[in-house]
Write an enzyme that holds these catalytic residues in place. Sequence first.
Site, PDB file in Angstrom:
ATOM      1  N   ARG A 184     112.569  12.977 -36.242  1.00 39.23           N
ATOM      2  CA  ARG A 184     113.624  12.560 -35.316  1.00 39.23           C
ATOM      3  C   ARG A 184     114.743  11.843 -36.080  1.00 39.23           C
ATOM      4  O   ARG A 184     115.924  12.022 -35.766  1.00 39.23           O
ATOM      5  CB  ARG A 184     113.053  11.657 -34.223  1.00 39.23           C
ATOM      6  CG  ARG A 184     112.121  12.377 -33.267  1.00 39.23           C
ATOM      7  CD  ARG A 184     111.660  11.474 -32.131  1.00 39.23           C
ATOM      8  NE  ARG A 184     112.758  11.162 -31.230  1.00 39.23           N
ATOM      9  CZ  ARG A 184     112.708  10.226 -30.280  1.00 39.23           C
ATOM     10  NH1 ARG A 184     111.612   9.491 -30.139  1.00 39.23           N
ATOM     11  NH2 ARG A 184     113.741  10.012 -29.488  1.00 39.23           N
ATOM     12  N   CYS A 243     114.447   2.052 -32.466  1.00 40.53           N
ATOM     13  CA  CYS A 243     113.555   3.200 -32.296  1.00 40.53           C
ATOM     14  C   CYS A 243     114.194   4.129 -31.281  1.00 40.53           C
ATOM     15  O   CYS A 243     115.403   4.333 -31.310  1.00 40.53           O
ATOM     16  CB  CYS A 243     112.169   2.732 -31.872  1.00 40.53           C
ATOM     17  SG  CYS A 243     112.170   1.782 -30.328  1.00 40.53           S
TER      18      CYS A 243
END
Length: 288
Positions: A184, A243
Amino acid sequence: MTVKPVNSAILSASALMAELAGGRPPVLLDVRWQLGGPRLRDAYAAGHLPGAVYVDLDQELAGPAGSGGRHPLPDPEAFGAVMRRAGVSAGTPVVVYDGGQGWAAARAWWLLRWTGHGDVRVLDGGLDAWTAAGGAVTAEVVVPMEGDFKPNPGAEGGVGLLDADGAAALARAGVLLDARAGERYRGDVEPIDRVGGHIPGALSAPTSENVGADGLFLAPDVLRARFAGLGAGEEGVAVGVYCGSGVSGAHEVLALEVAGIGAALYAGSWSQWSADPARPVATGPTPQ
């Protein structure tokens, strides 16, 4: 490298058993949660640590999704009411646990620290570690005496908070760690948010690498070495973490705390950053 003394931000199942049998037992919060899955109140009802109170991450440890991201911070007063209902007082120790991953427990730990509670810890390994150590579970639900905790966001001695501009600046002037999975960060895949990639200047530091195969945190010196390799812990260098939506990032802040390194959390994280087309996005394995 400058590090703080190793603290007691986490505790083992055996240590918790001893404290619960002592004269000053902690308040227990069960914050089991599953990303994208069903709420786990039913799992709590089926079996939990004796005396634990359930707290729902999506409803009580986050505000409504929107411009602040998928898990923006809850209103401090609403959060305080939840904690008081759970029996939390300013002078009462608190231990938080989840199903074992540690993300949800770390989110509750971070919120309590940010709002001024000075004695909160996470059960290392969560419910799995508790039962593996022979700890009992019960379906009995208790209603604790209401606590007196009053949140004081940004209290001295707590944990730090970053907004989007602060995260962007820290990525250039300090160390900004991206706690998501490496794919990611690189932008290879993005299963949730509008676009893949990372904040320019941020370093990839998946939170999954803070624990061993048993789900327990790595030793403080091992964590310290890991973060030192990323530049965290150097004299005068500020550290921040983000995050996807401010949950697993809290786990990384906790890991840094275990290592003796203070860090701030960008709570809006990638879900907030990537939703703004004006914010730059970097892809690939390097910070730029």
